[in-house]
Design an enzyme around this catalytic site. Structure first.
Site, PDB file in Angstrom:
ATOM      1  N   SER A 197       0.806  -1.216   0.000  1.00 50.40           N
ATOM      2  CA  SER A 197       0.000   0.000   0.000  1.00 50.40           C
ATOM      3  C   SER A 197       0.843   1.273   0.000  1.00 50.40           C
ATOM      4  O   SER A 197       0.311   2.357  -0.237  1.00 50.40           O
ATOM      5  CB  SER A 197      -0.925  -0.010   1.227  1.00 50.40           C
TER       6      SER A 197
ATOM      7  N   LYS B 190       9.933  -8.244   5.319  1.00 45.23           N
ATOM      8  CA  LYS B 190       8.974  -8.048   4.243  1.00 45.23           C
ATOM      9  C   LYS B 190       8.109  -9.299   4.106  1.00 45.23           C
ATOM     10  O   LYS B 190       8.428 -10.333   4.651  1.00 45.23           O
ATOM     11  CB  LYS B 190       9.696  -7.780   2.912  1.00 45.23           C
TER      12      LYS B 190
ATOM     13  N   GLU C 242       9.591 -10.538  -4.569  1.00 40.92           N
ATOM     14  CA  GLU C 242      10.261  -9.299  -4.147  1.00 40.92           C
ATOM     15  C   GLU C 242      11.755  -9.544  -3.925  1.00 40.92           C
ATOM     16  O   GLU C 242      12.598  -8.724  -4.296  1.00 40.92           O
ATOM     17  CB  GLU C 242       9.632  -8.788  -2.851  1.00 40.92           C
TER      18      GLU C 242
HETATM   19  C1  5RP Z   1       4.605  -7.368   0.494  1.00 46.63           C
HETATM   20  C2  5RP Z   1       5.545  -6.548   1.270  1.00 46.63           C
HETATM   21  C3  5RP Z   1       5.183  -5.106   1.465  1.00 46.63           C
HETATM   22  O1  5RP Z   1       6.114  -4.318   0.820  1.00 46.63           O
HETATM   23  C4  5RP Z   1       5.144  -4.816   2.928  1.00 46.63           C
HETATM   24  O2  5RP Z   1       4.189  -5.688   3.515  1.00 46.63           O
HETATM   25  C5  5RP Z   1       4.759  -3.374   3.210  1.00 46.63           C
HETATM   26  O3  5RP Z   1       3.460  -3.148   2.757  1.00 46.63           O
HETATM   27  P1  5RP Z   1       2.671  -1.810   3.083  1.00 46.63           P
HETATM   28  O4  5RP Z   1       3.376  -0.721   2.353  1.00 46.63           O
HETATM   29  O5  5RP Z   1       1.286  -2.086   2.564  1.00 46.63           O
HETATM   30  O6  5RP Z   1       2.693  -1.618   4.577  1.00 46.63           O
HETATM   31  O7  5RP Z   1       6.571  -6.958   1.720  1.00 46.63           O
HETATM   32  O8  5RP Z   1       4.990  -8.725   0.500  1.00 46.63           O
END
Ligand code: 5RP
Length: 234
Positions: free
Chosen positions: A31, A98, A107
């Site tokens: 997000s 992450k 990622e």
């Molecule tokens: C997805 C991730 C996201 O980058 C991480 O969860 C951060 O997300 P957000 O910006 O919605 O807090 O690692 O796998």
């Protein structure tokens, strides 16, 4: 827009300063980085920015197509210039947790192929020691409960299979996610990552150590750019 969403937007947009014409850009998931993807689409359409993107999830692929970012497959290029991605936690050594969005495998592959990694975050993500956010581990569906038991034994904490209603969450790679509730105890993330990866059934762990070069962190007082003194952007 609420306060946190505004911070996410500020960080996401500011990170676009690292994207220049001709670059191959890894597009993270979540997000916060969503705002980067939207802004890059705007720059392509309104300012003539010329880039190609490599998405880290099906969700990001969909968004990137919607905002008009030309996409290529990782197999089509030898390296990426930069990846911009979010994080669930960032410690003082620029190590990350992450995988909150279940996209950690793609990622990590994209980050591994990138010449630099920029993380976008709001100030809530900055921590002293990693682990208050449950550590995501992607695991095979086969014998997943055994893998979860192995993780719980290794980390000495509760480990849950991430669920969506009555069913396990299935990643873009067809796997499951185990969330390890370690608490803020991961003070040797390189060691912890190596130990977790020894367990059969583990596909990848959401510890991103020695990968992040810059954190663009949005605070109420403004956006701050933190450069890893041991990174590739000093
Ligand atoms: C997805 C991730 C996201 O980058 C991480 O969860 C951060 O997300 P957000 O910006 O919605 O807090 O690692 O796998």
């Amino acid at each position: 827009m609420d306060r946190v969403e505004l911070l996410k937007q500020q960080a996401g947009i500011e990170a676009c300063i690292y994207v220049k014409n001709g670059m191959k850009v890894g597009l993270g998931t979540g997000s916060t980085v969503k705002h980067t993807v939207i802004e890059l689409g705007r720059k392509i359409n309104e300012e003539g920015l010329e880039i190609v993107g490599i998405p880290t999830s099906l969700a990001t692929e969909k968004l990137a197509k919607k905002v008009g970012i030309p996409l290529i497959d990782l197999a089509e290029c030898s390296h990426l210039d930069v990846v911009i991605d979010g994080a669930d936690e960032v410690d003082g050594e620029f190590n990350l947790i992450k995988g909150g969005g279940a996209a950690l495998v793609r990622e990590k592959i994209v980050a591994q192929e990138s010449l630099s990694m920029i993380v976008v975050a709001d100030e809530r993500k900055m921590v002293g020691v990693l682990g208050a956010f449950p550590l995501p581990v992607e695991i095979t569906p086969f014998a997943y409960q055994s893998t979860i038991n192995q993780l719980a034994k290794l980390l000495d904490c509760r480990v849950n299979c991430r669920m969506s209603g009555d069913n396990p969450v299935v990643t873009d790679n067809g796997n499951y996610i185990a969330d390890a509730h370690c608490g803020p105890t991961i003070n040797q993330p390189v060691y912890t990552e190596a130990e977790i990866l020894k367990i059969a059934g583990v596909v990848q762990v959401g510890l991103f150590n020695n990968m992040c070069d810059v954190v663009v962190v949005a605070k109420d007082s403004g956006v701050e750019v933190l450069t890893n003194p041991n990174g590739r952007m000093v």
